[in-house]
Scaffold this motif. Structure first.
Motif, PDB file in Angstrom:
ATOM      1  N   GLU A  51      10.350   0.561  -2.423  1.00  0.00           N
ATOM      2  CA  GLU A  51       9.743   0.481  -1.084  1.00  0.00           C
ATOM      3  C   GLU A  51       8.638   1.518  -0.933  1.00  0.00           C
ATOM      4  N   LEU A  52       8.904   2.721  -1.485  1.00  0.00           N
ATOM      5  CA  LEU A  52       7.975   3.843  -1.351  1.00  0.00           C
ATOM      6  C   LEU A  52       6.673   3.581  -2.101  1.00  0.00           C
ATOM      7  N   THR A  53       6.796   2.980  -3.285  1.00  0.00           N
ATOM      8  CA  THR A  53       5.641   2.868  -4.176  1.00  0.00           C
ATOM      9  C   THR A  53       5.030   1.468  -4.148  1.00  0.00           C
ATOM     10  N   GLY A  54       5.466   0.644  -3.211  1.00  0.00           N
ATOM     11  CA  GLY A  54       4.904  -0.696  -3.081  1.00  0.00           C
ATOM     12  C   GLY A  54       5.048  -1.494  -4.368  1.00  0.00           C
ATOM     13  N   GLY A  55       6.134  -1.248  -5.093  1.00  0.00           N
ATOM     14  CA  GLY A  55       6.399  -1.993  -6.324  1.00  0.00           C
ATOM     15  C   GLY A  55       5.657  -1.453  -7.544  1.00  0.00           C
ATOM     16  N   GLN A  56       4.821  -0.423  -7.378  1.00  0.00           N
ATOM     17  CA  GLN A  56       4.113   0.172  -8.529  1.00  0.00           C
ATOM     18  C   GLN A  56       5.110   0.955  -9.394  1.00  0.00           C
ATOM     19  N   ASN A  57       4.773   1.151 -10.684  1.00  0.00           N
ATOM     20  CA  ASN A  57       5.641   2.024 -11.488  1.00  0.00           C
ATOM     21  C   ASN A  57       5.137   3.468 -11.487  1.00  0.00           C
TER      22      ASN A  57
ATOM     23  N   ILE B 270       4.020   6.941  -8.854  1.00  0.00           N
ATOM     24  CA  ILE B 270       4.278   7.525  -7.539  1.00  0.00           C
ATOM     25  C   ILE B 270       3.170   8.531  -7.217  1.00  0.00           C
ATOM     26  N   ALA B 271       2.800   8.591  -5.946  1.00  0.00           N
ATOM     27  CA  ALA B 271       1.825   9.582  -5.476  1.00  0.00           C
ATOM     28  C   ALA B 271       2.601  10.791  -4.959  1.00  0.00           C
ATOM     29  N   VAL B 272       2.267  11.997  -5.458  1.00  0.00           N
ATOM     30  CA  VAL B 272       2.986  13.204  -5.026  1.00  0.00           C
ATOM     31  C   VAL B 272       2.014  14.313  -4.639  1.00  0.00           C
ATOM     32  N   ARG B 273       2.448  15.102  -3.641  1.00  0.00           N
ATOM     33  CA  ARG B 273       1.690  16.324  -3.379  1.00  0.00           C
ATOM     34  C   ARG B 273       2.547  17.382  -2.702  1.00  0.00           C
ATOM     35  N   ILE B 274       2.147  18.638  -2.852  1.00  0.00           N
ATOM     36  CA  ILE B 274       2.787  19.759  -2.166  1.00  0.00           C
ATOM     37  C   ILE B 274       1.820  20.208  -1.079  1.00  0.00           C
ATOM     38  N   PRO B 275       2.117  19.906   0.186  1.00  0.00           N
ATOM     39  CA  PRO B 275       1.157  20.228   1.248  1.00  0.00           C
ATOM     40  C   PRO B 275       1.133  21.726   1.519  1.00  0.00           C
ATOM     41  N   ASP B 276       0.002  22.210   2.036  1.00  0.00           N
ATOM     42  CA  ASP B 276      -0.143  23.640   2.280  1.00  0.00           C
ATOM     43  C   ASP B 276      -0.134  23.915   3.785  1.00  0.00           C
TER      44      ASP B 276
ATOM     45  N   ASN C  28       0.857  -1.196   0.000  1.00  0.00           N
ATOM     46  CA  ASN C  28       0.000   0.000   0.000  1.00  0.00           C
ATOM     47  C   ASN C  28       0.889   1.241   0.000  1.00  0.00           C
ATOM     48  N   PRO C  29       1.146   1.802  -1.191  1.00  0.00           N
ATOM     49  CA  PRO C  29       2.191   2.816  -1.351  1.00  0.00           C
ATOM     50  C   PRO C  29       1.945   4.130  -0.599  1.00  0.00           C
ATOM     51  N   LEU C  30       3.037   4.875  -0.411  1.00  0.00           N
ATOM     52  CA  LEU C  30       2.995   6.118   0.359  1.00  0.00           C
ATOM     53  C   LEU C  30       3.033   7.332  -0.565  1.00  0.00           C
ATOM     54  N   ILE C  31       2.591   8.468  -0.054  1.00  0.00           N
ATOM     55  CA  ILE C  31       2.638   9.721  -0.806  1.00  0.00           C
ATOM     56  C   ILE C  31       3.979  10.413  -0.541  1.00  0.00           C
ATOM     57  N   ALA C  32       4.635  10.898  -1.601  1.00  0.00           N
ATOM     58  CA  ALA C  32       5.849  11.712  -1.436  1.00  0.00           C
ATOM     59  C   ALA C  32       5.437  13.176  -1.355  1.00  0.00           C
ATOM     60  N   HIS C  33       5.909  13.861  -0.316  1.00  0.00           N
ATOM     61  CA  HIS C  33       5.594  15.278  -0.127  1.00  0.00           C
ATOM     62  C   HIS C  33       6.802  16.115  -0.494  1.00  0.00           C
ATOM     63  N   VAL C  34       6.582  17.126  -1.343  1.00  0.00           N
ATOM     64  CA  VAL C  34       7.681  18.002  -1.781  1.00  0.00           C
ATOM     65  C   VAL C  34       7.282  19.460  -1.578  1.00  0.00           C
ATOM     66  N   ALA C  35       8.307  20.359  -1.670  1.00  0.00           N
ATOM     67  CA  ALA C  35       8.071  21.776  -1.359  1.00  0.00           C
ATOM     68  C   ALA C  35       7.559  22.588  -2.545  1.00  0.00           C
ATOM     69  N   CYS C  36       7.866  22.116  -3.774  1.00  0.00           N
ATOM     70  CA  CYS C  36       7.522  22.940  -4.939  1.00  0.00           C
ATOM     71  C   CYS C  36       7.381  22.067  -6.185  1.00  0.00           C
TER      72      CYS C  36
ATOM     73  N   LEU D 234      -4.246  18.062  -2.806  1.00  0.00           N
ATOM     74  CA  LEU D 234      -4.426  17.292  -4.028  1.00  0.00           C
ATOM     75  C   LEU D 234      -3.208  16.399  -4.226  1.00  0.00           C
ATOM     76  N   THR D 235      -3.452  15.095  -4.395  1.00  0.00           N
ATOM     77  CA  THR D 235      -2.365  14.149  -4.654  1.00  0.00           C
ATOM     78  C   THR D 235      -2.524  13.615  -6.067  1.00  0.00           C
ATOM     79  N   MET D 236      -1.405  13.595  -6.807  1.00  0.00           N
ATOM     80  CA  MET D 236      -1.458  13.062  -8.177  1.00  0.00           C
ATOM     81  C   MET D 236      -0.650  11.773  -8.262  1.00  0.00           C
ATOM     82  N   ILE D 237      -1.198  10.803  -8.984  1.00  0.00           N
ATOM     83  CA  ILE D 237      -0.491   9.545  -9.244  1.00  0.00           C
ATOM     84  C   ILE D 237       0.091   9.633 -10.643  1.00  0.00           C
TER      85      ILE D 237
END
Ligand code: TXA
Ligand code: MG
Length: 314
Positions: free
Chosen positions: A97-103, A105-111, A49-57, A84-87
């Motif tokens: 490890e982060l994406t649970g083997g998926q090709n 990735i879930a990403v979002r810029i938190p506010d 069950n993959p995780l979301i990567a959080h970035v600044a910009c 908003l999270t985009m796959i």
């Protein structure tokens, strides 16, 4: 804890709680497989069950994905930083490890100002699922995180999460934007700014992988129903808490503790206070929580999805 201390712990490969505008996250270095494995272990979450990567910009997003579809630009411009999270297809350098083997990735810029400051100070993105144990109620305050992971667990305190429920997750398939999880941004708001069709997959088979049917659940049994009077009368001997979510007046007697989260047709207050109220009711020694079926539009959609999955009759 200050941002500088948070950075020191994360740089060492340790985990901390971080505030976001949606819910608190359990964060670690997304490029450190050991830290990512610790997140799964601490949450007791299946590793597929993959995780979301959080970035600044936005530049941070581009560093993680193979390409960024131009059809998604309008959503990025309007809603980032935000819930908003985009796959998207991931770069090879992103650890499995982060994406649970998926090709993908879930990403979002938190506010959240504190978490944005932290992210800007780091050389890597933060992997951060909601900071609750598997299937539990999501945390919207520092105290909720420490209820799960102990009172000494390091948490950056950013006050109560403003939105109160998770980000909306979208994917992009065959020229269409697909909602994979309803969340803080209603589909109606996404449609206002998008030139591409936005499809709602709610209730159908396509979903974020590894999502358990049961989730967001208090320890106290919860029944989510459009006939609360039936459920209440059937359970007369029990100590009941009733969560009112519409403008119906049910008029239960004083033995039923009633809390109303209904305020306006856009239901901001319902989403904002939902998890905090569930945490409070779960600590209140009730035998049963009865939650009233919410109308299925705007933020009601996400609230409906959460309560359906929290319910013992789901
Ligand atoms: O608001 C939020 O999104 C919060 C805050 C902390 O940012 N985070 C959050 O993370 O809700 P989590 O792990 O509780 O939920 C992430 C969801 C999971 O259901 C997961 O299956 C899905 O995102 N997901 C992650 N990567 C995915 C991928 N590559 N493909 C499809 N679904 C993915
Ligand atoms: Mg979660």
């Amino acid at each position: 804890m200050k941002v500088q201390q948070a950075k020191t712990l994360l740089d060492r490969g340790e985990l901390i709680g971080i505030p976001t505008e949606t819910v608190y996250g359990l964060a670690g270095n997304a490029f450190n497989p050991k830290a990512v494995r610790m997140i799964f272990e601490l949450k007791n979450r299946p590793t597929n069950n993959p995780l979301i990567a959080h970035v600044a910009c936005f530049q941070g997003v581009l560093e993680l994905v193979k390409s960024f579809p131009r059809e998604l630009k309008a959503l990025a411009e309007n809603f980032w930083p935000g819930p908003l999270t985009m796959i998207l297809p991931k770069k090879d350098s992103v650890p499995d490890e982060l994406t649970g083997g998926q090709n993908t990735i879930a990403v979002r810029i938190p506010d959240h100002p504190i978490t944005l400051e932290l992210l800007k100070s780091l050389k890597y993105p933060l992997a951060a699922p909601s900071a609750n144990t598997y299937e539990g109620i999501s945390p919207t305050k520092k105290a909720h995180v420490q209820k799960y992971f102990g009172k000494n667990f390091p948490v950056l305190d950013g006050g109560p999460s403003k939105k109160g429920i998770e980000s909306t997750i979208v994917g992009f398939e065959n020229g269409q934007i697909v909602i994979l999880r309803h969340g803080s941004i209603p589909i109606e708001s996404l449609r206002k700014v998008s030139a591409v069709p936005i499809i709602d997959y709610k209730g159908k088979t396509l979903r974020a992988p590894g999502q358990a049917k049961k989730h967001y659940a208090p320890v106290t049994p919860l029944i989510y129903t459009s006939s609360p009077e039936k459920i209440v009368s059937k359970n007369r001997g029990k100590k009941i808490a009733f969560l009112s979510l519409t403008d119906n007046t049910w008029g239960f007697d004083s033995r039923v503790k009633t809390i109303s989260l209904y305020e306006d047709p856009y239901k901001h207050s319902i989403a904002e206070n939902l998890f905090d109220t569930l945490h409070q009711l779960d600590n209140g020694h009730f035998d049963l929580i009865v939650a009233e079926k919410v109308s299925d539009s705007w933020l009601g959609k996400a609230v409906d999805e959460k309560l359906s999955r929290a319910s013992i009759n789901n």
